[in-house]
Write an enzyme that holds these catalytic residues in place. Sequence first.
Site, PDB file in Angstrom:
ATOM      1  N   SER A  19       0.788  -1.236   0.000  1.00  0.00           N
ATOM      2  CA  SER A  19       0.000   0.000   0.000  1.00  0.00           C
ATOM      3  C   SER A  19       0.820   1.286   0.000  1.00  0.00           C
ATOM      4  O   SER A  19       0.248   2.376  -0.137  1.00  0.00           O
ATOM      5  CB  SER A  19      -0.949   0.011   1.207  1.00  0.00           C
ATOM      6  N   VAL A  20       2.125   1.202   0.163  1.00  0.00           N
ATOM      7  CA  VAL A  20       2.967   2.395   0.017  1.00  0.00           C
ATOM      8  C   VAL A  20       2.725   3.028  -1.355  1.00  0.00           C
ATOM      9  O   VAL A  20       2.745   4.259  -1.515  1.00  0.00           O
ATOM     10  CB  VAL A  20       4.461   2.032   0.187  1.00  0.00           C
TER      11      VAL A  20
END
Length: 582
Positions: free
Chosen positions: A303-304
């Site tokens: 999810s970065v």
Amino acid sequence: MKKRLYILLSIVLILFGILIYRLADIQLFSTKSFGPDNVNLLERSVAQRSHQMVLSTGRGQILSRQGEPLTNKKIFDIILFPKLNAEQTYKKISGVLNISAQSLQKKIHNLDQPAFLTSLMDTSIKSEQFNELKKMDLKGIRLMERFKNEDPQLAQHLLGFVRQNPALYQKRYDENSQKETVPVGISGLQEAFDPFLVAQEQEKLLFHVDGHGRPMFGFDLKYAGDNNHFYPAKIKTTLDVPLQKKAEDLFNQYEVNQGGLVLLDVQSRDVLAMVSRPNVDTENPYGNDSIRNHTITADFPGSVFKTVIAAAAIEKGLVDEPRSFNCSKGVYGEEEADRDLGRLNFKQSFAQSCNRTFAKLALELMESDRQIIDKYAKKLGIIGPVGWSGDVFRYEDFTQIPDEEQGTIWADESDRHVKDAIFQTAIGQKNVKVTPLAAANMMANIANNGKRQDARIADQILYQNGAEMASFSQKNNKDKEQQISPLTAKRLRSLLKLVTGNSGTASTLGELPIAGKTGTAELNIDDDEKIEFENSWFVGYFPEKKPKYAMAVVDLRHKPGAQTHHLQIYKKMADAILKKNE
């Protein structure tokens, strides 16, 4: 019987005559050109009685930002000689250095050639101890200062390793000479800056010994070495030793098997600390790939990567109006989500890392422009490479981090047109890979109003006498089309702060002024549905209001559900830095 006696006597006389002639030939007639190989017996005789101790290999040093040597450190030492009856001397040395006199004498008794005390006893000598010894009347030893060449204990992957490799030396420098035996850098900064660091000539101490290896003190000790004031050069890095030690202590404390940490100065983009695990196997650096630096190796960010989708959605106006997303659904919008988050707006979706929101936004973005995710990944600098490169001294396109990998977004161009592939890409899965260094630099770009800069590990190249040979000045990317706007950067900062808020996925960091993004990537090694490993990330910056540092911490390839410590490491590292700067 008498005749046989005469014959025997004649043979003995002939053999004795041959022996006398041979001795005369060796000692009188052919001393400078003996035998078919024309051996110089005088030189060989001197060499047999001569001995040398290497004080330095002649390789250049790598320094910290404070100027402290990180390689080839100068140490204090004592040269010990075999079979010397100097019991009182050894007792005095043992008393000053606080080592066993009996153990020292035993090891000296077993010597067959001179040796350095620090190597023999695996100890070190402090400057005050050395000065105390200098004041004593010590017979049978020699006090010396020398450079100790050993593998780095600190920042192993960053500094790199040096090994003898004649084939590599010849390939790198295209020379056919005895210098092919000179050690060369095989990884890290030792490899990148090898042309500046490679040894010119060894520094040696020469002296004569008798047949038992004992010194003949009637002869003066002679120094042989290169008195060049310019080469080899020294490399002054941006590494902050106290911060590096703190980071490594934390990784040791939490026993991270595979992962890393990168700490950057937001303004200068100096790399202040860089840790990679596992530690290098010094006996076999390439065994099990332990020499790989995971902070510059592209891996799945999870999810970065939603930060890229968020930036594009903000600038394309997809989230300006009040809008909610069904975060009870999974990434494809059909299955139920692992976390039933209900309906969330854009800000809440970012804080709680709702997969469905960013999958839907990515699809809308791609429908208008199939290159848009690539464009914003480039604007944020997350794909890399981000290490400093440019012209320096006599080298064009010099790269400080030659082994830095470039990230990827798409492995197959057709995936740009496949809905499910777009969904997976939006949440940092499928074929998305980035390096922790690039991810940390992305956060620095956001913290610095969107301005893109390269990450710098070395600041200067210095001549041997300390004068500057070259410097690595920082270059700002002034093309505004290649970076996000300051307004977008500001909105991203507000989102990143929500992540460490009460309802964010990194709420445990909320008591410190940290902003950032979590990421968990699932890895299916055998292309089946079973999740074999996970990557856990946190990348961000601090302090939140006036950012000075950007940092990435990753725990890679751990079992699903296993306890991870990347958030604890991030928190303790940031806390130590913030307290230091109070």
